[in-house]
Write a protein that holds these residues in place. Structure first.
Motif, PDB file in Angstrom:
ATOM      1  N   LEU A  78      39.333  49.107  45.273  1.00  0.00           N
ATOM      2  CA  LEU A  78      39.235  47.696  44.876  1.00  0.00           C
ATOM      3  C   LEU A  78      37.868  47.399  44.261  1.00  0.00           C
ATOM      4  N   GLN A  79      36.826  48.017  44.803  1.00  0.00           N
ATOM      5  CA  GLN A  79      35.479  47.842  44.248  1.00  0.00           C
ATOM      6  C   GLN A  79      35.387  48.408  42.832  1.00  0.00           C
ATOM      7  N   LYS A  80      36.032  49.548  42.617  1.00  0.00           N
ATOM      8  CA  LYS A  80      36.054  50.146  41.274  1.00  0.00           C
ATOM      9  C   LYS A  80      36.753  49.204  40.287  1.00  0.00           C
ATOM     10  N   LEU A  81      37.840  48.586  40.740  1.00  0.00           N
ATOM     11  CA  LEU A  81      38.578  47.671  39.875  1.00  0.00           C
ATOM     12  C   LEU A  81      37.773  46.401  39.585  1.00  0.00           C
ATOM     13  N   GLU A  82      37.049  45.919  40.572  1.00  0.00           N
ATOM     14  CA  GLU A  82      36.182  44.749  40.355  1.00  0.00           C
ATOM     15  C   GLU A  82      35.121  45.076  39.301  1.00  0.00           C
ATOM     16  N   LYS A  83      34.581  46.283  39.378  1.00  0.00           N
ATOM     17  CA  LYS A  83      33.588  46.701  38.388  1.00  0.00           C
ATOM     18  C   LYS A  83      34.217  46.775  36.998  1.00  0.00           C
ATOM     19  N   ALA A  84      35.452  47.294  36.928  1.00  0.00           N
ATOM     20  CA  ALA A  84      36.146  47.381  35.641  1.00  0.00           C
ATOM     21  C   ALA A  84      36.387  45.995  35.051  1.00  0.00           C
ATOM     22  N   ILE A  85      36.799  45.042  35.885  1.00  0.00           N
ATOM     23  CA  ILE A  85      37.040  43.676  35.408  1.00  0.00           C
ATOM     24  C   ILE A  85      35.754  43.037  34.896  1.00  0.00           C
ATOM     25  N   GLU A  86      34.659  43.321  35.598  1.00  0.00           N
ATOM     26  CA  GLU A  86      33.357  42.803  35.164  1.00  0.00           C
ATOM     27  C   GLU A  86      32.980  43.366  33.789  1.00  0.00           C
ATOM     28  N   ILE A  87      33.187  44.668  33.577  1.00  0.00           N
ATOM     29  CA  ILE A  87      32.902  45.306  32.286  1.00  0.00           C
ATOM     30  C   ILE A  87      33.791  44.722  31.197  1.00  0.00           C
ATOM     31  N   LYS A  89      35.108  41.728  31.057  1.00  0.00           N
ATOM     32  CA  LYS A  89      34.660  40.360  30.728  1.00  0.00           C
ATOM     33  C   LYS A  89      33.351  40.371  29.942  1.00  0.00           C
ATOM     34  N   GLN A  90      32.421  41.241  30.351  1.00  0.00           N
ATOM     35  CA  GLN A  90      31.115  41.310  29.681  1.00  0.00           C
ATOM     36  C   GLN A  90      31.249  41.782  28.233  1.00  0.00           C
ATOM     37  N   ASN A  91      32.199  42.680  27.980  1.00  0.00           N
ATOM     38  CA  ASN A  91      32.343  43.281  26.654  1.00  0.00           C
ATOM     39  C   ASN A  91      33.560  42.775  25.887  1.00  0.00           C
ATOM     40  N   ASN A  92      34.245  41.768  26.478  1.00  0.00           N
ATOM     41  CA  ASN A  92      35.415  41.174  25.828  1.00  0.00           C
ATOM     42  C   ASN A  92      36.455  42.236  25.449  1.00  0.00           C
ATOM     43  N   LEU A  93      36.740  43.129  26.394  1.00  0.00           N
ATOM     44  CA  LEU A  93      37.716  44.198  26.151  1.00  0.00           C
ATOM     45  C   LEU A  93      39.134  43.691  26.404  1.00  0.00           C
ATOM     46  N   PRO A  94      40.088  44.106  25.579  1.00  0.00           N
ATOM     47  CA  PRO A  94      41.477  43.715  25.849  1.00  0.00           C
ATOM     48  C   PRO A  94      42.077  44.473  27.028  1.00  0.00           C
ATOM     49  N   LYS A  95      41.542  45.690  27.295  1.00  0.00           N
ATOM     50  CA  LYS A  95      42.158  46.518  28.326  1.00  0.00           C
ATOM     51  C   LYS A  95      41.289  47.724  28.645  1.00  0.00           C
ATOM     52  N   LEU A  96      41.281  48.120  29.928  1.00  0.00           N
ATOM     53  CA  LEU A  96      40.608  49.329  30.373  1.00  0.00           C
ATOM     54  C   LEU A  96      41.485  49.943  31.458  1.00  0.00           C
ATOM     55  N   VAL A  97      41.811  51.227  31.333  1.00  0.00           N
ATOM     56  CA  VAL A  97      42.739  51.869  32.273  1.00  0.00           C
ATOM     57  C   VAL A  97      41.966  52.645  33.331  1.00  0.00           C
ATOM     58  N   ILE A  98      42.188  52.281  34.590  1.00  0.00           N
ATOM     59  CA  ILE A  98      41.523  52.930  35.722  1.00  0.00           C
ATOM     60  C   ILE A  98      42.581  53.612  36.593  1.00  0.00           C
ATOM     61  N   GLU A 177      48.735  42.859  28.395  1.00  0.00           N
ATOM     62  CA  GLU A 177      48.313  44.254  28.536  1.00  0.00           C
ATOM     63  C   GLU A 177      49.007  45.151  27.517  1.00  0.00           C
ATOM     64  N   GLN A 178      50.270  44.849  27.214  1.00  0.00           N
ATOM     65  CA  GLN A 178      51.014  45.713  26.296  1.00  0.00           C
ATOM     66  C   GLN A 178      50.694  45.442  24.827  1.00  0.00           C
ATOM     67  N   THR A 300      42.988  44.243  32.922  1.00  0.00           N
ATOM     68  CA  THR A 300      42.574  43.206  31.978  1.00  0.00           C
ATOM     69  C   THR A 300      41.753  42.158  32.741  1.00  0.00           C
ATOM     70  N   ALA A 301      41.270  41.177  32.017  1.00  0.00           N
ATOM     71  CA  ALA A 301      40.504  40.103  32.666  1.00  0.00           C
ATOM     72  C   ALA A 301      41.364  39.325  33.650  1.00  0.00           C
ATOM     73  N   LEU A 302      42.695  39.410  33.519  1.00  0.00           N
ATOM     74  CA  LEU A 302      43.621  38.686  34.398  1.00  0.00           C
ATOM     75  C   LEU A 302      44.075  39.514  35.589  1.00  0.00           C
ATOM     76  N   SER A 303      43.575  40.734  35.714  1.00  0.00           N
ATOM     77  CA  SER A 303      44.054  41.647  36.757  1.00  0.00           C
ATOM     78  C   SER A 303      43.669  41.191  38.160  1.00  0.00           C
ATOM     79  N   SER A 304      44.569  41.452  39.103  1.00  0.00           N
ATOM     80  CA  SER A 304      44.298  41.280  40.531  1.00  0.00           C
ATOM     81  C   SER A 304      44.095  42.672  41.117  1.00  0.00           C
TER      82      SER A 304
END
Length: 324
Positions: A78-87, A89-98, A177-178, A300-304
């Motif tokens: 969950l911490q890894k995913l929180e870090k991914a969501i932060e990245i 949002k900071q970089n305005n990415l449409p998607k990052l796969v973890i 996401e798609q 994505t920025a909307l991920s839980s």
């Protein structure tokens, strides 16, 4: 070294017994740069279920786990995913796969029964088993990276992303996401099409066992001398990496802290008429006393984070629930 493949919706099996100095008929490529495995043979051996011999699945010695693998537990992931969501949002990415590796202890495994069960449970996937001296991989992947007809030059690929249990309704998160996966593939194909226009289907549900994905299909005619170049540009797609590709690959390595190896890489199989490329998903690596499955999700920025954890649990069950 040997491998068996069952193509989607096919009732026959392709067997390959590796012979040095013959032609490459199948290959396993890693997610990022690294060792590929090439299987060579003069011809593909095709057989029915009745003709398939149990001796093909015999393994003299199962590989030992000779290195520690970073397997994150619930809170750490969950911490890894929180870090991914932060990245994101900071970089305005449409998607990052973890993704993450998921271990299951075993006392023994019947490779033939496990493989046959995967073929039965997942008829619309590439079901494969790779047995080499150093490693054993098994999988039932639903995603085609490319399919090329040697006679007609028609190329087929798909945008497959967004994951939910079959009985749940799509939300904005999965739809958004798609979309970038579809756009990414469409834009690349346009650069390679010379013999026709790119045809794109409506987006529809793709069922794979206990889960479903959003899927859009593409067809186009391309020159055969540009096929490998196209595949290299498509891989890894945003469905297993993110956008932009190189930046997301760097962040994946930074966040995940493990080697994906062949997970999220691709498998190439060449038959007399067609060349297939499958993204290596729903797969696992088999050791003497444990099986390591791999599963991930598009963040994505909307991920839980909690929902993404459950998604990887569902995906890993594709293999881990069917071990025999």
């Amino acid at each position: 070294m040997k491998a068996i493949f069952r193509l989607p919706f096919d009732e026959k099996f392709i067997l390959i017994h590796h012979h040095e100095a013959a032609r490459n008929v199948a290959s396993f490529f890693p997610f990022t740069k690294g060792k590929a495995i090439h299987l060579q043979a003069e011809n593909l051996e095709v057989c029915t279920s009745e003709e398939l011999k149990s001796s093909f699945f015999e393994v003299e010695n199962f590989p030992e786990m000779n290195a520690e693998l970073n397997i994150p537990q619930h809170e750490e992931y969950l911490q890894k995913l929180e870090k991914a969501i932060e990245i994101i949002k900071q970089n305005n990415l449409p998607k990052l796969v973890i993704s993450r590796p998921i271990a299951k202890e075993i006392s023994s495994i019947n490779l033939e029964e496990t493989y046959q069960l995967l073929c039965k449970k997942y008829p619309n996937t590439l079901c494969y088993l790779l047995i080499s001296g150093e490693e054993i991989w098994i999988g039932a992947t639903p995603e085609i990276l490319g399919k090329f007809n040697k006679k007609t030059h028609e190329f087929f690929t798909m945008s497959l992303a967004g994951t939910l249990p079959v009985n749940e309704e799509w939300s904005e998160k999965e739809i958004e996401e798609q979309k970038p996966v579809t756009h990414y593939i469409s834009e690349i194909l346009k650069k390679y099409v010379t013999l026709s226009e790119v045809k794109e289907s409506e987006t529809y549900n793709h069922i794979s066992g206990n889960i479903k994905h959003l899927r859009t299909d593409f067809t186009a005619k391309i020159e055969d001398n540009r096929l490998e170049e196209l595949i290299e540009e498509l891989h890894p797609t945003p469905a297993v990496c993110g956008i932009p590709k190189e930046f997301c690959k760097e962040k994946i390595i930074e966040i995940e802290k493990y080697n994906r190896e062949f997970y999220a890489g691709y498998i190439k199989i060449e038959t007399e008429e067609e060349i297939y490329y499958f993204v290596n998903l729903r797969c696992a690596k088999i050791y003497k006393n444990q099986v390591i499955a791999f599963a991930g999700g598009g963040i994505t920025a909307l991920s839980s984070p909690e929902k993404e954890w459950r998604e990887t649990e569902l995906k890993s069950q594709a293999i881990l629930l069917h071990l025999q």
